[in-house]
Design an enzyme around this catalytic site. Structure first.
Site: not given
Ligand code: GAL
Length: 460
Positions: A75, A119, A165, A294, A296, A368
């Site tokens: 991607r 992006h 995002e 995405n 995290y 992500e």
């Molecule tokens: C996401 C973003 C990425 C990368 C990742 C880690 O928000 O899409 O570009 O930076 O976080 O911070």
């Protein structure tokens, strides 16, 4: 052995500004990120993406490395100003050739391209001449740009993502001024979000009308969301967590899947929230063939009774705090990555269930997930066992969600290689391949080797 569904897509992800470099080469115009990084004080280490991984000159080697590591999908994003230096008007032949060649190289190596149209590197002309995402006209510009891309690459690209995002674009770019274009406002995020949704839908519409039937691809949007766990069992905290999710993911996914902004937003900020006209709404509703996510991290959410109780600056990333009356916090027992993001794998599973229920069982692709660690080269090697542990733990929860009936179709690890991490510059390393930014040399970390096996075995 934990194995995934047979057709599960395994990949890694990057974005144009973070890896390409070549910022003034091949006829590329400037983007808001070129301007932002060159403004003193915006990036922690005063760095920029002028060169970064120099993928612009190294893409063939990078793709060969992907192939060697057995990666099956990649991607990446197109730089809008590399394709349309002015953000509107004629396409830049050299930019088209660059991406065309990149796509061909991927296909020669049997790697499936997943292409993101936006992006975050908006052509600076659109910012200067039109105020970027605040102007309704941006949707027309985006649609014309998307049309160029579908026409040039759609014979070979079968997976499209319109926007990466939108929440980050509006909250960090228009709310908190920490990302380009660096605006700080309590109302502009809602306007920019509205036009991002309109732009996304316009691009999908043109793809469906002009290209999809003959090119046979799929198109969707990628949104980001953390999980929000109620701090206590109280009804109020449960509602606060729900509200926080509506203000985060619901903001962008509800209009697409349910045809309206989420109830929590409509109730609390009826005057700040723009209204869709019928034409826009018809285009927005149903405008995603898959649910790009995405993910995290996770935080607790609790109810705030009065404005004075809001910890507005504590974590800052839950949307506009005064509009939600939600406080965010974390459990001290949760380990943190060097980004300060809590490692809470079960939060991922809970979020997947939330999406599954709210949006009626969509096909979800995790576009992500990953973490930064303090990677060091020792004797020519990078041992990042902690990253392996992180990814394994998240994948385990994703696997459980699949077993429980959630339709997850793929996983893209962020990131293929270390790169320019926005406002954190080069102080954070997210890649499974280490990049020595002086020499440009790539070194496979232990996680790259581990992930190769996962992809090969379709599990671990
Ligand atoms: C996401 C973003 C990425 C990368 C990742 C880690 O928000 O899409 O570009 O930076 O976080 O911070």
């Amino acid at each position: 052995m934990t194995t995934f569904p047979q057709l599960f897509t395994w990949g890694t992800a990057t974005s144009s500004y973070q890896i390409e470099g070549g910022w003034q080469q091949g006829g590329k115009g400037l983007s808001i990120w070129d301007a932002f990084t060159h403004t003193p004080g915006k990036i922690i280490d005063a760095s920029n993406g002028d060169v970064t991984c120099d993928h612009y000159h190294n893409y063939k080697e990078d793709i060969a490395l992907m192939a060697k590591q057995g990666l099956k999908a990649y991607r990446f994003s197109l730089s809008w100003p590399r394709i349309q230096p002015q953000g509107h008007g004629k396409a830049n032949k050299e930019g088209i050739e660059f991406y065309s060649d990149l796509i061909d190289t991927l296909l020669e190596h049997d790697i499936e391209p997943w292409v993101t149209l936006y992006h975050w590197d908006l052509p600076i002309t659109l910012q200067l001449e039109y105020d970027g995402w605040l102007n309704p006209k941006i949707a027309d510009f985006f649609k014309a740009y998307a049309d160029i891309c579908f026409d040039a690459f759609g014979d070979r690209v079968k997976r499209w993502i319109t926007l990466n995002e939108a929440w980050v674009v509006v909250m960090l770019g228009y709310g908190q001024a920490v990302f380009a274009p660096g605006r700080e406002s309590k109302t502009e995020p809602y306007i920019a979000a509205h036009h991002l949704l309109r732009a996304h839908a316009g691009a999908v519409d043109i793809y469906r009308k002009k290209y999809q039937h003959k090119q046979g691809g799929l198109i969707g949007i990628t949104n980001n969301c953390d999980w929000r766990e109620p701090l206590t069992d109280s009804q109020q905290d449960k509602e606060a967590a729900q509200r926080a999710l509506e203000f985060f993911l619901g903001w962008f996914a509800d209009p697409i899947y349910l045809g309206a902004y989420p109830p929590a937003m409509r109730e609390r900020i009826p005057d700040k929230l723009p209204r869709f006209n019928d034409k826009d709404l018809n285009l927005i509703k149903g405008s995603s063939d898959f649910f790009g996510l995405n993910h995290y991290t996770t935080l607790y959410a609790s109810h705030a009774e009065k404005e004075e109780q809001l910890d507005i600056d504590v974590y800052g990333n839950g949307g506009i705090a005064e509009d939600q009356y939600v406080n965010l916090s974390r459990n001290d027992a949760w380990p943190l990555t060097p980004m300060g993001w809590a490692i809470v794998p079960w939060g991922c599973r809970k979020l997947l269930h939330w999406i599954d229920q709210r949006y009626d069982h969509p096909a979800i692709v995790i576009t992500e997930n990953g973490c930064t660690r303090d990677d060091k080269v020792v004797d020519g090697k990078v041992d990042d066992q902690e990253r392996i542990d992180f990814v394994r733990a998240y994948l385990n929860e994703i696997h459980t969600a699949i077993e429980q009936g959630v339709d997850v179709r793929g996983y893209f690890l962020w990131s293929f290689m270390d790169n320019f991490e926005w406002a954190s510059g080069f102080t954070k390393r997210f890649g499974i391949n280490y990049v020595d930014f002086d020499s440009g040399k790539r070194i496979a970390k232990s996680s790259a080797k581990w992930y190769s096996q996962v992809v090969k075995n379709n599990g671990f």
